[in-house]
Design an enzyme around this catalytic site. Structure first.
Site, PDB file in Angstrom:
ATOM      1  N   LYS A   1      -2.443  -2.073  -3.213  1.00 13.47           N
ATOM      2  CA  LYS A   1      -3.503  -1.212  -2.656  1.00 13.47           C
ATOM      3  C   LYS A   1      -3.087   0.241  -2.845  1.00 13.47           C
ATOM      4  CE  LYS A   1      -6.241  -0.183   1.479  1.00 13.47           C
ATOM      5  NZ  LYS A   1      -6.638  -0.589   2.852  1.00 13.47           N
TER       6      LYS A   1
ATOM      7  N   GLU B   1       0.820  -1.215   0.000  1.00 13.75           N
ATOM      8  CA  GLU B   1       0.000   0.000   0.000  1.00 13.75           C
ATOM      9  C   GLU B   1       0.857   1.270   0.000  1.00 13.75           C
ATOM     10  OE1 GLU B   1      -3.476   2.297   2.633  1.00 13.75           O
ATOM     11  OE2 GLU B   1      -2.830   0.282   3.204  1.00 13.75           O
TER      12      GLU B   1
END
Length: 341
Positions: free
Chosen positions: A218, A176
């Site tokens: 992500k 992420e």
């Protein structure tokens, strides 16, 4: 990595389903509770999250849940460990493993994610508890002179080292790199920063020999800054986001689950839907879905308010939001249908 890990990664991005990020730290969820007048104790945090996880038919729209360290160690009111409760519904338990942000020395306004020390042992423990994937968040700020190349490199290197440890220890890594919405920058600036961040991340992932089919990306959507006078509409968000991904993300990546990044629940759904419509037109190789926190939880939390009698209504609100996001992940979300509902 085993074939089992590839299977788990594929399940996490099942078309029409997404991830519920319920990994807020004690401090973060405490701030949200305080705004609503909810007492923040270990018991209320457990009660709230158990309310979310036991929502009827949650598994129709949610493939996995990201847990916080406190939650993965807790038991539901019937005595079952929380990971077991989720797994029995067909939902994959996951765990946030980073240790939060610290200032990057000599780079004002930029931050670095800590938590690599002792991570291997923690991953083994979490896997024994039932976790099958993990998450590590890096934060990239846009400002005057930022992001710098050194900040991008430092965070990319940490993400890659984390991902490698996950794959060695049998967990699917969610990678992420979040470019924040905070600021007055326009959408073109966000695209530049997002492309720069993703280029650095995948360069590091290649250097650390990460298996792309066994990981999930992500990222943020490409958006105007929160203080930008002009907010880009969903079609423009889709054009910019899909173009950015096509320039930076290898086709072998198992899937992409967008964070909401402070968007409202309806805006996040509309943007996710437009991205998927655009991606289908461009025939992109990945499943594009969601990994939302506030954009899934805002309504149920505001309804629940710590009162058991509000549980059913709060669960209905969560399922409604999850259903709309599942449709958006297929490019089938209609805001007019939501308003009518």
């Amino acid at each position: 990595m085993s074939e089992d890990s590839a299977h788990i990664a594929a399940r996490m991005v099942t078309p029409g389903k997404g991830l519920l990020a319920a990994d807020e730290s004690t401090g973060t969820i405490g701030k949200r509770f305080k705004k609503l007048g909810i007492e923040c104790t270990e018991q209320t945090r457990l009660a709230y999250r158990e309310m979310l996880f036991t929502s009827p038919d949650l598994e129709k729209y949610i493939s996995g849940v990201i847990l916080f360290d406190e939650t993965i160690r807790q038991r539901a009111s019937d005595g079952r460990p929380i990971p077991e409760l989720l797994a029995e519904k067909g939902i994959i338990p996951g765990i946030k493993v980073d240790k939060g942000l610290v200032d990057l020395p000599f780079f004002p306004g930029e931050r670095f994610t800590q938590g690599l020390d002792g991570l291997a042992d923690r991953l083994d423990e979490y896997r024994r508890m039932g976790a099958r994937f993990a998450k590590w968040r890096a934060v990239i700020a846009i400002g005057e002179g930022t992001p710098t190349s050194q900040c991008l490199r430092a965070n990319a290197d940490a993400l890659a080292r984390y991902a490698g440890l996950c794959q060695v220890h049998g967990l699917v890594p969610i990678v992420e790199p979040e470019v924040l919405m905070d600021g007055a920058h326009d959408i073109k600036t966000c695209r530049w920063a997002t492309e720069a961040a993703l280029h650095e991340v995948f360069d590091a992932l290649v250097r650390y020999r990460i298996v792309f089919k066994d990981m999930i990306l992500k990222p943020n959507m490409v958006l105007s800054g929160t203080d930008c006078p002009r907010r880009a509409p969903p079609d423009e968000v889709a054009d910019m986001t899909v173009a950015c991904l096509r320039r930076t993300v290898p086709a072998a990546v198992a899937g992409i689950a967008f964070l909401s990044g402070g968007q409202s629940d309806t805006t996040a759904s509309a943007n996710l839907n437009a991205i998927n419509v655009k991606a289908q037109t461009m025939k992109t190789p990945w499943t594009l879905t969601f990994s939302f926190s506030r954009a899934l939880q805002a309504s149920p939390m505001a309804i629940w308010l710590g009162r058991p009698e509000n549980t059913a209504a709060a669960q209905q609100a969560l399922i409604r939001r999850a259903r709309f996001n599942g449709a958006a992940g297929l490019g089938q979300y209609d805001p007019e249908t939501e308003h009518a509902a």
